[in-house]
Design an enzyme around this catalytic site. Structure first.
Site, PDB file in Angstrom:
ATOM      1  N   SER A 119       0.920  -1.175   0.035  1.00  0.00           N
ATOM      2  CA  SER A 119      -0.151  -0.035   0.052  1.00  0.00           C
ATOM      3  C   SER A 119       0.767   1.146  -0.030  1.00  0.00           C
ATOM      4  O   SER A 119       1.681   1.409  -0.899  1.00  0.00           O
ATOM      5  CB  SER A 119      -0.928  -0.013   1.163  1.00  0.00           C
ATOM      6  OG  SER A 119      -1.964   0.957   0.899  1.00  0.00           O
ATOM      7  N   ASP A 139     -10.147  -5.704  -3.083  1.00  0.00           N
ATOM      8  CA  ASP A 139      -9.201  -4.519  -2.373  1.00  0.00           C
ATOM      9  C   ASP A 139     -10.191  -3.364  -2.518  1.00  0.00           C
ATOM     10  O   ASP A 139     -10.504  -2.532  -3.643  1.00  0.00           O
ATOM     11  CB  ASP A 139      -8.187  -4.437  -2.776  1.00  0.00           C
ATOM     12  CG  ASP A 139      -7.043  -3.303  -1.855  1.00  0.00           C
ATOM     13  OD1 ASP A 139      -7.885  -2.462  -1.446  1.00  0.00           O
ATOM     14  OD2 ASP A 139      -6.045  -3.428  -1.939  1.00  0.00           O
ATOM     15  N   HIS A 190      -7.350  -6.014   0.942  1.00  0.00           N
ATOM     16  CA  HIS A 190      -6.254  -5.275   1.082  1.00  0.00           C
ATOM     17  C   HIS A 190      -5.233  -5.614   2.572  1.00  0.00           C
ATOM     18  O   HIS A 190      -4.452  -4.929   2.634  1.00  0.00           O
ATOM     19  CB  HIS A 190      -6.588  -3.682   1.361  1.00  0.00           C
ATOM     20  CG  HIS A 190      -5.758  -2.564   1.388  1.00  0.00           C
ATOM     21  ND1 HIS A 190      -4.866  -2.585   0.249  1.00  0.00           N
ATOM     22  CD2 HIS A 190      -4.946  -1.789   2.371  1.00  0.00           C
ATOM     23  CE1 HIS A 190      -4.134  -1.657   0.432  1.00  0.00           C
ATOM     24  NE2 HIS A 190      -3.998  -0.957   1.427  1.00  0.00           N
TER      25      HIS A 190
HETATM   26  N1  LIG Z   1      -7.477   2.281   8.951  1.00  0.00           N
HETATM   27  C1  LIG Z   1      -7.598   2.541   7.707  1.00  0.00           C
HETATM   28  C2  LIG Z   1      -7.107   1.620   6.649  1.00  0.00           C
HETATM   29  C3  LIG Z   1      -5.599   1.292   7.055  1.00  0.00           C
HETATM   30  C4  LIG Z   1      -4.984   0.175   6.566  1.00  0.00           C
HETATM   31  O1  LIG Z   1      -5.797  -0.553   5.653  1.00  0.00           O
HETATM   32  N2  LIG Z   1      -3.659  -0.045   6.566  1.00  0.00           N
HETATM   33  C5  LIG Z   1      -3.146  -1.172   6.028  1.00  0.00           C
HETATM   34  C6  LIG Z   1      -1.974  -0.551   5.338  1.00  0.00           C
HETATM   35  S1  LIG Z   1      -2.553   0.714   4.125  1.00  0.00           S
HETATM   36  C7  LIG Z   1      -2.555  -1.904   7.226  1.00  0.00           C
HETATM   37  O2  LIG Z   1      -1.586  -2.636   6.907  1.00  0.00           O
HETATM   38  N3  LIG Z   1      -3.026  -1.881   8.119  1.00  0.00           N
HETATM   39  C8  LIG Z   1      -2.371  -2.591   9.384  1.00  0.00           C
HETATM   40  C9  LIG Z   1      -2.592  -3.966   9.511  1.00  0.00           C
HETATM   41  O3  LIG Z   1      -3.839  -4.364   8.791  1.00  0.00           O
HETATM   42  O4  LIG Z   1      -1.869  -4.779  10.346  1.00  0.00           O
HETATM   43  C10 LIG Z   1      -9.167   2.422   7.287  1.00  0.00           C
HETATM   44  O5  LIG Z   1      -9.961   1.966   8.200  1.00  0.00           O
HETATM   45  O6  LIG Z   1      -9.685   2.931   6.127  1.00  0.00           O
END
Ligand SMILES: N[C@@H](CCC(=O)N[C@@H](CS)C(=O)NCC(=O)O)C(=O)O
Length: 279
Positions: free
Chosen positions: A148, A226, A259
């Site tokens: 991402s 995604d 995602h």
């Molecule tokens: N919190 C955001 C999305 C954040 C998100 O999806 N982060 C991804 C990277 S872009 C991630 O890896 N989050 C941490 C995880 O899953 O451990 C939302 O709810 O829209």
């Protein structure tokens, strides 16, 4: 450098360190996996993993399930943090997840209040490699990957420094930050409104500057389910640019995946084996 934690896993070591970084003017934390083969006499190649929004050094190490194959191959992995942190480091006043802490975007900020600490491009592309290659049993064989926002980081850093890496890969990368809401918000805050500065960190544009000799082996996995694909990630921009350039990238649309790290865990083995081939 301070050792914060050390765990044996698949015969190797997962370790967390903190250190005072010159580029970001604050204490930075990173995690490294050293496979059992890594010794001072026999250093191993190193994969840089750049995480996405809201992540720290911990998400990849705890959720991706990469250790078993890294141990088999004899490959080290480093997972840096995604932004500067600590007292005095600016954050979004409303605590938004996509700006400030956990959202450094792997660029050098030029605008206040961000410029003092948000120098993640320099940290990742210069300071961290120098530190790791001096203090850990790793060679100068480097690969870079990310997810991402970290996919954007991996692609843009590799495209700007093709001589420093042997291969690059990404999961669900932000491919055209200059035209998506996440990128526009971060670039406006960190870089101001100068479009030329934005273009220096947009993979769908940077790819066009590469000569054919600079076309690193490139693998991208993208989940078809995604929820960020159409509005934020825009993988077609990069795929189209590569096609026009005759750059033979390997782009895989993975049916039904989202995602999350469930997606990453499903295909991380392919990425590790892909990078290992080119060391
Ligand atoms: N919190 C955001 C999305 C954040 C998100 O999806 N982060 C991804 C990277 S872009 C991630 O890896 N989050 C941490 C995880 O899953 O451990 C939302 O709810 O829209």
């Amino acid at each position: 450098m301070q050792l914060l934690a050390s765990n044996k896993v698949f015969g190797g070591l997962h370790q967390r360190y903190s250190h005072q970084a010159e580029s970001t003017q604050c204490e930075m934390t990173f995690a490294v996996y050293l496979p059992p083969q890594a010794t001072a006499e026999q250093p191993v190649p190193l994969l840089y993993w750049l995480s996405g929004l809201t992540c720290s050094d911990e998400n990849f190490m705890q959720k991706a399930g990469a250790f078993k194959v890294a141990a088999e191959l004899g490959m080290a992995i480093v997972a840096p943090d995604t932004s500067p942190r600590g007292e005095g480091v600016a954050d979004d006043p409303e605590g938004a997840y996509d700006l400030g802490l956990g959202a450094g975007f792997y660029i050098n900020a030029t605008q206040l209040p961000w410029a003092k600490h948000y120098q993640m491009y320099r940290y990742i592309s210069e300071e961290l490699p120098a530190l790791l290659e001096q203090h850990f049993p790793v060679t100068q064989q480097r690969a870079i990957a990310g997810h991402s926002m970290g996919g954007h980081g991996a692609l843009s850093i590799a495209f700007k420094n093709p001589e420093r890496f042997s291969s690059v890969s990404a999961f669900s990368p932000i491919c055209q930050p200059t035209t998506c809401p996440w990128g526009q918000k971060a670039f406006t805050a960190y870089l101001g409104s100068v479009q030329q500065a934005w273009q220096e960190h947009d993979s769908s544009l940077l790819i066009k500057r590469l000569t054919p000799e600079q076309h690193l082996p490139l693998l991208i996995d993208q989940g078809s389910d995604d929820s960020f694909l159409a509005e934020q990630l825009k993988s077609e921009t990069l795929v189209d640019a590569a096609k026009q350039l005759n750059y033979a990238i390997n782009f895989r649309m993975q049916q039904g995946y989202d995602h999350s790290y469930f997606f990453i865990a499903s295909f991380i083995e392919d990425h590790l084996r892909f990078h290992y081939k080119y060391f």
